[in-house]
Design an enzyme around this catalytic site. Structure first.
Site, PDB file in Angstrom:
ATOM      1  N   PHE A  52      -1.700   6.815  -2.515  1.00  0.00           N
ATOM      2  CA  PHE A  52      -1.534   5.977  -1.222  1.00  0.00           C
ATOM      3  C   PHE A  52      -2.840   5.000  -1.140  1.00  0.00           C
ATOM      4  O   PHE A  52      -4.087   5.592  -1.147  1.00  0.00           O
ATOM      5  CB  PHE A  52      -1.224   6.741  -0.315  1.00  0.00           C
ATOM      6  CG  PHE A  52      -1.064   6.171   1.216  1.00  0.00           C
ATOM      7  CD1 PHE A  52      -0.033   5.442   1.540  1.00  0.00           C
ATOM      8  CD2 PHE A  52      -1.942   6.394   2.009  1.00  0.00           C
ATOM      9  CE1 PHE A  52       0.218   4.623   2.660  1.00  0.00           C
ATOM     10  CE2 PHE A  52      -1.848   5.694   3.336  1.00  0.00           C
ATOM     11  CZ  PHE A  52      -0.801   4.859   3.599  1.00  0.00           C
ATOM     12  N   GLY A  67      -0.740  -5.918  -3.814  1.00  0.00           N
ATOM     13  CA  GLY A  67      -0.580  -4.878  -2.678  1.00  0.00           C
ATOM     14  C   GLY A  67       0.328  -3.976  -2.761  1.00  0.00           C
ATOM     15  O   GLY A  67       1.010  -3.150  -1.922  1.00  0.00           O
ATOM     16  N   ASP A 108      15.117  -8.048  -3.276  1.00  0.00           N
ATOM     17  CA  ASP A 108      13.629  -7.840  -4.115  1.00  0.00           C
ATOM     18  C   ASP A 108      13.895  -8.610  -5.166  1.00  0.00           C
ATOM     19  O   ASP A 108      14.999  -8.780  -6.013  1.00  0.00           O
ATOM     20  CB  ASP A 108      13.686  -6.317  -4.345  1.00  0.00           C
ATOM     21  CG  ASP A 108      12.411  -5.801  -4.706  1.00  0.00           C
ATOM     22  OD1 ASP A 108      11.766  -6.621  -5.244  1.00  0.00           O
ATOM     23  OD2 ASP A 108      12.113  -4.938  -4.349  1.00  0.00           O
ATOM     24  N   CYS A 127       0.181  10.127   3.025  1.00  0.00           N
ATOM     25  CA  CYS A 127       0.419   8.762   3.123  1.00  0.00           C
ATOM     26  C   CYS A 127       0.385   8.536   4.667  1.00  0.00           C
ATOM     27  O   CYS A 127       0.119   9.574   5.497  1.00  0.00           O
ATOM     28  CB  CYS A 127       1.562   8.177   2.416  1.00  0.00           C
ATOM     29  SG  CYS A 127       3.280   8.791   3.120  1.00  0.00           S
ATOM     30  N   ASP A 128       0.983   7.533   5.055  1.00  0.00           N
ATOM     31  CA  ASP A 128       0.925   7.113   6.750  1.00  0.00           C
ATOM     32  C   ASP A 128       2.496   7.724   7.306  1.00  0.00           C
ATOM     33  O   ASP A 128       2.668   7.117   8.433  1.00  0.00           O
ATOM     34  CB  ASP A 128       0.832   5.667   6.782  1.00  0.00           C
ATOM     35  CG  ASP A 128       1.604   4.822   5.967  1.00  0.00           C
ATOM     36  OD1 ASP A 128       2.509   5.219   5.241  1.00  0.00           O
ATOM     37  OD2 ASP A 128       1.677   3.542   6.071  1.00  0.00           O
ATOM     38  N   CYS A 163      -0.138  -4.904   7.445  1.00  0.00           N
ATOM     39  CA  CYS A 163       0.903  -3.812   7.288  1.00  0.00           C
ATOM     40  C   CYS A 163       1.463  -3.151   8.618  1.00  0.00           C
ATOM     41  O   CYS A 163       0.630  -2.113   9.020  1.00  0.00           O
ATOM     42  CB  CYS A 163       0.159  -2.758   6.348  1.00  0.00           C
ATOM     43  SG  CYS A 163       1.342  -1.425   5.728  1.00  0.00           S
ATOM     44  N   CYS A 184       1.853  16.150   6.740  1.00  0.00           N
ATOM     45  CA  CYS A 184       1.114  15.828   5.728  1.00  0.00           C
ATOM     46  C   CYS A 184       0.364  14.399   5.994  1.00  0.00           C
ATOM     47  O   CYS A 184       1.373  13.481   6.185  1.00  0.00           O
ATOM     48  CB  CYS A 184       2.174  15.555   4.524  1.00  0.00           C
ATOM     49  SG  CYS A 184       1.565  15.042   2.905  1.00  0.00           S
ATOM     50  N   ASP A 219      11.264 -14.764   1.946  1.00  0.00           N
ATOM     51  CA  ASP A 219      11.740 -13.924   3.238  1.00  0.00           C
ATOM     52  C   ASP A 219      12.421 -14.874   4.275  1.00  0.00           C
ATOM     53  O   ASP A 219      13.342 -14.748   4.876  1.00  0.00           O
ATOM     54  CB  ASP A 219      11.084 -12.713   3.671  1.00  0.00           C
ATOM     55  CG  ASP A 219      10.618 -11.730   2.505  1.00  0.00           C
ATOM     56  OD1 ASP A 219      10.864 -12.087   1.434  1.00  0.00           O
ATOM     57  OD2 ASP A 219      10.188 -10.686   2.908  1.00  0.00           O
ATOM     58  N   ARG A 230       2.094  -0.444  -4.014  1.00  0.00           N
ATOM     59  CA  ARG A 230       1.490   0.763  -3.784  1.00  0.00           C
ATOM     60  C   ARG A 230       2.396   1.620  -5.093  1.00  0.00           C
ATOM     61  O   ARG A 230       3.815   1.299  -5.235  1.00  0.00           O
ATOM     62  CB  ARG A 230       1.780   1.632  -2.516  1.00  0.00           C
ATOM     63  CG  ARG A 230       1.009   1.614  -1.384  1.00  0.00           C
ATOM     64  CD  ARG A 230       0.775   0.164  -1.055  1.00  0.00           C
ATOM     65  NE  ARG A 230      -0.161   0.001   0.429  1.00  0.00           N
ATOM     66  CZ  ARG A 230      -0.425  -1.006   0.788  1.00  0.00           C
ATOM     67  NH1 ARG A 230      -0.313  -2.212   0.186  1.00  0.00           N
ATOM     68  NH2 ARG A 230      -1.346  -0.983   1.851  1.00  0.00           N
TER      69      ARG A 230
END
Lengths: 749, 74
Positions: A626, A619, A220, A36-37, A161, A33, A241, A621
């Site tokens: 996607f 940014g 998060d 997406c990536d 990314c 598929c 981070d 998603r």
């Protein structure tokens, strides 16, 4: 290997996917598929020459690796507005006036115009932006053609990314590892939130790991779906981070929780690093991150003592002012705790021993050093450029057998902002021809006003796409691209893994849609260098790549779900690490020689601006989409019809807005319009802005707003001035920029 | 190498071998490995109902959609 099993899983109720009864009119093909990536292995059901259904793989390794984006893909590819024929612009740029031409006409004129640009300004005046996960069959052929022509100016969304993460990881231990979910005991997610509609194989791997007792730590600001499930959730301040990692290292060093033997034998720079870490006592880290000291310490102890642990790749750390330092700190945590190249830790896979990788196809060795030195951005922000990676060439050759090892396609890129500035006429030299392949450039990087100015200053823009995206609307030529069900494919996560998976062609492409392989073959011919892409077809190209295995692609695809080489751990015991010192460089000689601080550091936010009292992260998603794609699919728009920003009830009250209301979000750069969603999961003061919004059903053309991109796309908000760029990479700070919310006086757009 | 690491290595190696063989449609050992994987990897993932119960599209429906557009957005 993704999908390799832990051998003591919890046995739970097994729900088999419902399947249609055998239908003599239905055939099946194994496909990957491309919605997406992550490239899930799925099955395409074909009826009367059409893919009518995408369902979960029959192989237990990949069962249930599927999401709604894959399920609705057949509808998306059948969209009535899909571009089926080459189109040439006939009006002003962005006027929306086109005429249909043949591929021969289009490529002939593209070749002539590109040659004119090169003759007039040099080969570096040609820039290309590609999204390999969309084009699929690019396979490094774009870089190959560009390298032969002489242009180093290739950019991609992987600059912010995963590709940039790969380039920075290599500075520490000479390869970009893949986490061993199947054998790990502790998983750390820095803001990443894989779930059942996004990055499903990783979501499933985490669920399986948790079921057998692995710990989950989530960092998060938002109480995300994964945060709800975590053993420990640290609601850190957005963009902090690196500070958090310093805090973990402080605890790990002070309490002696690190792998002393590995550090002594296989690292350099420990004393200097420790001195830097001592600058971050927990009370300072608590102040920088907004988390409690005891929680920071508890998480650090869990990571260091419950291992082997993994810190999987996260796009969140990729997109911060301190991205290089934060990524480096994550590599350092892995190393000092002894989690590099061990089962349950982070595997350095190297190349597949028998399949030609994209790194070889790209042929970086043919691009002269003089042209490499012209790569845009390499002077100020060299980390992922040729210059930034040059010192790793010899070590790569020594350990991995290749001087140019391009992982996630992100290790020899031009800097996007520098490229757009040059395209706009503000660079060291002009860039006058631009190709965007499967890449909605205008919406995919920071600072859309700059990108728009850059595109309007081009002599030639060529786009290969499925739909008339805002970027395509500005092109001279729009060429129809095939889809992942319409072509064969061979996938190795763009050089990240040594595991290859095949995808069978399930149907013929509609109209005159062609693969990106064909596009580059035609481009090479149009530039009078057909020998650069000599293979007659995509299948013949794959046959060549697989020749060492002794089988062709068709047999390979019919036989294997995946193909992997031998798995070895701790390969560094015999080869050393692919760094200049041969060891894990806690203090980076590469960064030092490039003129940067060789140790990680933390650059604090600029002083608050009272005009922009809120903080946004962009940014983001959404599960239905996607990146900038998918808004044309009716099923997806029904689920997610509008761009929704998230704020807490407290923020909504303070700004006097309510759920469902339309507002402007403004930064010093620009303004977008979005609909408010009040979410309990959001902390006060933070605004979550979704990525890549445009509305394909709205009017095309520059004057009309490029199908609402100028109204909704988050790239209108994202700054790329020095305060908001990572120093070493020059990538934008998308996680924690100041903004404000302004009430609309009119109704929804 | 301590006992824990040795065990992890052995288990990872066995899992890797099973995955390689189970992902190949070759001889009887491949098929057996696939069966073993099927047992080992049983898990109730929380697929969306829309995904779990999807039956796909009718080819005529896709054909009509492609030709005319039937979603009302055009």
């Amino acid at each position: 290997m993704p999908g390799s099993p832990f051998l003591a899983p919890a046995i739970r109720l097994f729900k088999r996917l419902e399947r249609k009864p055998a239908d003599p009119d239905t055939s099946t093909r194994k496909v990957l598929c491309g919605s997406c990536d992550i490239a899930c292995s799925v099955v395409a059901e074909v009826r009367r020459g059409r893919v009518t259904r995408i369902r979960s793989s029959d192989n237990p390794l990949f069962k249930d690796n599927i999401c709604i984006k894959g399920v609705v893909a057949p509808k998306g590819f059948a969209h009535p507005d899909r571009i089926l024929y080459p189109m040439k612009r006939v009006g002003e740029r962005g006027s929306g006036q086109w005429t249909r031409v043949s591929w021969d006409e289009a490529m002939g004129e593209i070749g002539e115009r590109l040659k004119r640009v090169i003759a007039g300004h040099g080969p570096e005046a040609w820039a290309v932006s590609t999204s390999q996960w969309n084009t699929g069959t690019d396979h490094g052929l774009g870089r190959r053609v560009m390298n032969h022509v002489g242009s180093p100016n290739w950019i991609s969304g992987v600059a912010l990314c995963a590709g940039n993460t790969a380039a920075i990881n290599r500075m520490s231990y000479g390869w970009y590892p893949w986490p061993d979910y199947d054998n790990t005991r502790c998983i750390v997610l820095f803001g990443h939130n894989p779930k059942r509609d996004s990055w499903v194989p990783i979501h499933n791997a985490i669920e399986r790991a948790r079921a057998r007792g692995a710990r989950l730590i989530v960092l998060d600001p938002r109480r995300s779906e994964k945060a709800e499930l975590a053993d420990l959730w640290l609601p850190l301040k957005v963009g902090s981070d690196a500070a958090m990692c310093f805090g973990w290292l402080k605890v790990i060093f002070d309490e002696g929780l690190y792998d002393r033997r590995f550090v002594a034998d296989w690292t350099v720079g420990f004393d200097a690093l420790r001195a830097r870490v001592d600058e971050f006592p927990l009370d300072r880290v608590a102040q920088l991150t907004g988390c409690r000291e005891e929680d920071i310490a508890r998480a650090a102890r869990m990571y260091a003592t419950q291992g082997p642990s993994i810190i999987p790749w996260t796009p969140i750390t990729d997109q911060q002012r301190n991205s290089t330092s934060a990524i480096r700190l994550q590599t350092i945590l892995r190393a000092v705790c002894g989690y590099v190249d061990v089962p349950g830790g982070e595997a350095l896979q190297g190349f597949h021993p028998s399949i030609v990788p994209e790194s070889d196809i790209e042929m970086h060795e043919v691009l002269s050093e003089a042209q490499k030195a012209k790569q845009l951005g390499s002077d100020r922000h060299p980390a992922f450029t040729y210059r930034g990676q040059a010192a790793l060439g010899e070590p790569m050759k020594r350990v991995w057998g290749r001087t140019y090892a391009n992982q996630v396609t992100g290790c020899y890129m031009a800097n996007p902002t520098a490229t757009f500035r040059a395209m706009a006429g503000d660079g060291p030299y002009p860039v006058k021809a631009f190709f965007a392949l499967g890449n909605n450039t205008l919406l995919s990087y920071a600072n859309m006003p700059l990108i728009l100015k850059a595109m309007l200053n081009q002599d030639l823009i060529v786009v290969q796409e499925h739909m008339m995206t805002p970027t395509a609307q500005l092109a001279d030529f729009v060429l129809p691209g095939d889809a992942w069900t319409e072509r064969p494919w061979l996938w190795d996560a763009y050089g990240w893994l040594s595991v290859y998976r095949p995808s069978q062609q399930a149907m013929e492409p509609p109209g005159e849609c062609r693969s990106t392989f064909e596009f580059w073959k035609l481009t090479a011919a149009a530039l009078d260098m057909p020998e650069v892409v000599p293979w007659a077809s995509l299948n013949e190209f794959y046959d060549w790549r697989l020749a060492k295995l002794g089988i062709g692609f068709d047999e390979f695809a019919a036989t294997y779900e995946l193909h992997a080489g031998k798995r070895e751990w701790k390969k560094y015991l015999t080869t050393g690490f692919a760094t200049p010192s041969g060891k894990v460089e806690l203090e980076s000689s590469v960064l030092r020689d490039l003129g940067f601080d060789p140790l990680p550091y933390f650059r604090e936010d600029p002083a608050p601006d009272p005009d922009y009292p809120l903080t946004m992260f962009t940014g983001v998603r959404e599960g239905e989409y996607f990146q900038t794609g998918g808004r044309h699919i009716p099923e997806m728009r029904e689920r997610k019809p509008e761009p929704n920003l998230f704020v807490s009830a407290g923020t909504a009250a303070a700004t006097q807005i309510v759920d469902g209301e339309w507002v402007h979000v403004e930064t010093m750069l620009g303004r977008v319009t979005m609909q408010v969603k009040v979410q309990d999961s959001m902390p006060d003061g933070l605004v979550r802005v979704p990525h890549g919004w445009w509305k394909p059903e709205t009017a095309q053309g520059l004057v009309e707003g490029l199908s609402s991109a100028l109204v909704h796309a988050d790239s209108m908000l994202c700054r790329d001035d020095d305060d908001y760029l990572d120093r070493e990479q020059g990538i934008p700070h998308l996680k924690g920029a100041p903004c404000r919310i302004v009430k609309l006086t009119a109704d929804a757009p | 190498m301590n006992r824990g690491e040795w065990q992890r290595r052995a288990m990872a190696a066995l899992g890797y071998w099973l995955a390689r063989r189970g992902s190949r449609q070759g001889n009887v050992i491949d098929r057996l490995a696939c069966r073993v994987l099927e047992r080992l990897l049983r898990f109730d993932f929380d697929l969306e109902d829309r995904v779990r119960h999807d039956r796909g599209y009718d080819p005529d429906e896709l054909e009509r959609y492609q030709r005319a557009g039937s979603d009302g957005r055009k």
